[in-house]
Design an enzyme around this catalytic site. Sequence first.
Site, short mmCIF file in Angstrom:
data_model
loop_
_atom_site.label_atom_id
_atom_site.label_comp_id
_atom_site.label_asym_id
_atom_site.label_seq_id
_atom_site.Cartn_x
_atom_site.Cartn_y
_atom_site.Cartn_z
N ARG A 156 68.44 36.14 57.49
CA ARG A 156 69.74 36.77 57.70
C ARG A 156 70.03 36.97 59.19
O ARG A 156 71.12 36.66 59.69
CB ARG A 156 69.80 38.10 56.95
CG ARG A 156 69.71 37.92 55.44
CD ARG A 156 69.31 39.20 54.72
NE ARG A 156 70.35 40.21 54.79
CZ ARG A 156 70.23 41.42 54.23
NH1 ARG A 156 69.12 41.74 53.58
NH2 ARG A 156 71.20 42.30 54.32
N LEU A 211 61.14 40.09 48.16
CA LEU A 211 62.47 39.58 48.44
C LEU A 211 63.35 40.80 48.66
O LEU A 211 63.16 41.83 48.01
CB LEU A 211 63.03 38.79 47.23
CG LEU A 211 62.53 37.37 46.95
CD1 LEU A 211 63.22 36.81 45.71
CD2 LEU A 211 62.76 36.43 48.13
N ASP A 212 64.33 40.68 49.55
CA ASP A 212 65.28 41.78 49.73
C ASP A 212 65.98 42.06 48.41
O ASP A 212 66.15 41.16 47.58
CB ASP A 212 66.36 41.41 50.77
CG ASP A 212 65.80 41.29 52.19
OD1 ASP A 212 64.68 41.78 52.42
OD2 ASP A 212 66.49 40.70 53.04
N ARG A 213 66.44 43.29 48.26
CA ARG A 213 67.10 43.71 47.03
C ARG A 213 68.25 42.78 46.62
O ARG A 213 68.43 42.45 45.45
CB ARG A 213 67.63 45.15 47.22
CG ARG A 213 68.20 45.73 45.95
CD ARG A 213 68.70 47.14 46.22
NE ARG A 213 69.30 47.67 45.00
CZ ARG A 213 69.79 48.88 44.90
NH1 ARG A 213 69.74 49.69 45.93
NH2 ARG A 213 70.32 49.30 43.78
N THR A 265 68.77 39.65 47.61
CA THR A 265 68.41 38.23 47.54
C THR A 265 67.93 37.91 46.13
O THR A 265 67.18 38.68 45.54
CB THR A 265 67.29 37.91 48.56
OG1 THR A 265 67.73 38.31 49.86
CG2 THR A 265 66.94 36.44 48.58
#
Length: 314
Positions: free
Chosen positions: A245, A143-145, A147
């Site tokens: 995104r 997961l993105d930082r 998110t």
Amino acid sequence: MNEEAPLKVRFVTVDADLAGQRVDNFLRTQLKGVPKSMIYRILRKGEVRVNKGRVKPEYKLKADDVVRVPPVRVSEQTDKPNPKLEKVASLEAHILYEDDRIMVINKPSGIAVHGGSGLSFGLIEGLRALRPAAAFLELVHRLDRDTSGCILIAKKRSALRHMHEQLRNGQMDKRYHALVAGSWPQNRFKVKAPLRKNVLQSGERLVSVSEDGKPSETRYRILQSYTDATLLEASPITGRTHQIRVHCLHAGHPIAGDTKYGQAEFDARMKKAGLSRLFLHAASISLLHPKTEQPVKFEAPHDEQLARTLEALS
């Protein structure tokens, strides 16, 4: 006089379940607390041997390999409080589910899934510190930082393989909640746009819609409409970097609080509603349990800030 017992060389036979693991990662579990730099140094110097031969850090272990683990002493810094300890302890409260095969975490926003790129501490390092007795803990996906939400951790290599196969075959269903700018059209159910990843000199990743990009698709469903925003459920069919995104931006409805692909004016309004982070949350994940092969679903509640923001918009 209290002398310390001398450290001894250990010979560890690799369990079948750990086959396929890189030797550097294996040593991290065998030599708890030893800095990564020291692990690479002892590998480089040939102090670590597999079946009596030297190996490189990327060597993948096989079942019944015999690993020579050299004695390594780490100086204890008992007088210095570790600022990471509090962070590690707080992760316990974010565990949604755990058994002998998998762990499901409701990842907080702002924590990277692993250290690197100037970050010494990430989610996986924190979980390894939280479960020092666990022989194997690996991320199943990322997961993105910024998110938050559901992330899967494998506790056995066989479970990791099983879940990776599900990801490849499209058997895993991930649903995200995203708050986007404006009114999302009622008849827009998907975005199909090829994505291309660019890595800047700084190491920062920027993704854009490009004809020569990789095929990418996200499905959407409206959950709630507000005056100048829409809460969406997003289901990525492909798993590209920053996919949801960039697809939201491409559709003309960027996600709230997105510092890379957002809209400053909309973000300023959302800030007044109490939002100071990216409003992208991995709300649920469905898969076949790697042990029972039965369907399971895990759901992660919104954190306080996301819940408060939606309340303010209502």
